[in-house]
Design a protein around this motif. Structure first.
Motif, PDB file in Angstrom:
ATOM      1  N   UNK A  29      38.432  48.181  67.525  1.00 31.33           N
ATOM      2  CA  UNK A  29      38.071  46.831  66.931  1.00 31.33           C
ATOM      3  C   UNK A  29      37.482  46.098  68.040  1.00 31.33           C
ATOM      4  N   UNK A  30      36.348  45.304  67.683  1.00 31.60           N
ATOM      5  CA  UNK A  30      35.615  44.635  68.835  1.00 31.60           C
ATOM      6  C   UNK A  30      35.761  43.108  68.172  1.00 31.60           C
ATOM      7  N   UNK A  31      36.160  42.252  69.244  1.00 30.19           N
ATOM      8  CA  UNK A  31      36.378  40.945  68.694  1.00 30.19           C
ATOM      9  C   UNK A  31      35.546  39.741  69.887  1.00 30.19           C
ATOM     10  N   UNK A  32      34.871  39.166  69.280  1.00 30.81           N
ATOM     11  CA  UNK A  32      33.880  38.120  70.213  1.00 30.81           C
ATOM     12  C   UNK A  32      34.620  36.762  70.067  1.00 30.81           C
ATOM     13  N   UNK A  33      34.979  36.062  71.252  1.00 30.20           N
ATOM     14  CA  UNK A  33      35.622  34.800  71.504  1.00 30.20           C
ATOM     15  C   UNK A  33      34.787  33.990  72.421  1.00 30.20           C
ATOM     16  N   UNK A  34      34.854  32.509  72.196  1.00 27.09           N
ATOM     17  CA  UNK A  34      34.249  31.711  73.244  1.00 27.09           C
ATOM     18  C   UNK A  34      32.986  31.264  72.701  1.00 27.09           C
TER      19      UNK A  34
END
Length: 283
Positions: A29-34
């Motif tokens: 899984x790849x998650x992008x935050x900020x």
């Protein structure tokens, strides 16, 4: 026995492959935050890491480098979180603020419209620190052209909603400098006084302010070369020039010349002119 040994080798080989695969972490899984204004899909495309691929230090380093090249992020961190059978990759970014408005304070000699022309930042741009340094130098160069060599430029930001800011450019123009002395080096055909008379830039005196204007000074350098050319020094050129600032905020100008040799014209003969006289063509 030979077949059993082959089977044993195959089992050992498969076990080794399994251990190697286990040592290379699979990205599940790849998650992008900020991110607030930068699209998540753009970030995913820029890192160029796919779900199902293996994690490596080189790929992470390349992904961070690619993201920084967008010039919209202040900080970037890529972290891993353990999952059953692999890992989750978390791309944590902090964006530069977006310029929502630009305001000027303290400028009297340069109008807002002139400053707008020379700046490379615009509303809607991300406010990266290197842009502040770049535009400070542009503003100071423009003030130097009109003789304000001691101008000071600073920046303030006022936070707005949605990671936007008002950029306030604060200018202290200072006093205009005066030319205290103009010196020439390399001149033999003409004295300093003779050359100075060809210039509009003048030394400060009782009756002259001696204010320095870069555009006027550039024209003066051209005028000096024209003067030499008119007197047969067709190879004359300005090697360099320097300004030094004195303690009393006046400047000294040093101009370094190469005169070259002087050429003389002899008699000029014209041939083939049937419609016009020699005197008319030589006027």
């Amino acid at each position: 026995m030979v077949q059993k040994s082959h089977v044993l080798l195959i089992i050992v080989f498969l076990m080794l492959l399994g251990s190697l695969a286990a040592s290379r972490e699979v990205i599940l899984e790849i998650r992008v935050v900020g991110n607030e204004n930068v699209d998540t899909d753009l970030i995913r495309a820029t890192i160029n890491i796919e779900v199902g691929s293996f994690l490596s230090e080189d790929r992470v380093a390349r992904a961070i480098r690619n993201l920084y090249q967008l010039s919209v992020f202040d900080t970037i961190e890529i972290k891993r979180e353990n999952l059953s059978g692999g890992i989750r990759l978390v791309v944590d970014v902090k964006e530069f603020p977006i310029i929502g408005e630009i305001k000027y304070e303290g400028n009297r000699r340069l109008r807002n419209s002139k400053l707008d022309e020379i700046l490379t930042v615009r509303t809607g741009h991300y406010l990266a620190p290197f842009l502040l340094t770049e535009n400070r130098m542009k503003i100071l160069a423009e003030y130097t052209k009109i003789g304000y060599n001691f101008a000071v430029v600073d920046f303030k930001t006022v936070d707005k909603a949605d990671n936007r800011v008002q950029l306030v450019i604060v200018i202290d123009e200072g006093e205009k400098v005066a030319v205290r002395r103009i010196s020439f080096f390399g001149n033999r055909a003409f004295t300093d006084r003779q050359l100075a008379r060809k210039m509009k830039t003048k030394q400060a005196s009782l009756f002259r302010s001696g204010r320095f204007d870069q555009e006027k000074f550039d024209a003066d350098l051209d005028a000096l070369i024209s003067h030499y050319n008119e007197n047969g020094y067709i190879d004359a050129r300005i090697l360099s020039w320097e300004t030094t600032v004195a303690e009393n905020r006046s400047i000294n100008i040093e101009i370094f010349l190469s005169e070259g040799r002087q050429y003389y014209f002899g008699r000029i003969d014209l041939r083939g002119n049937e419609r016009f006289t020699d005197d008319l063509l030589l006027e």
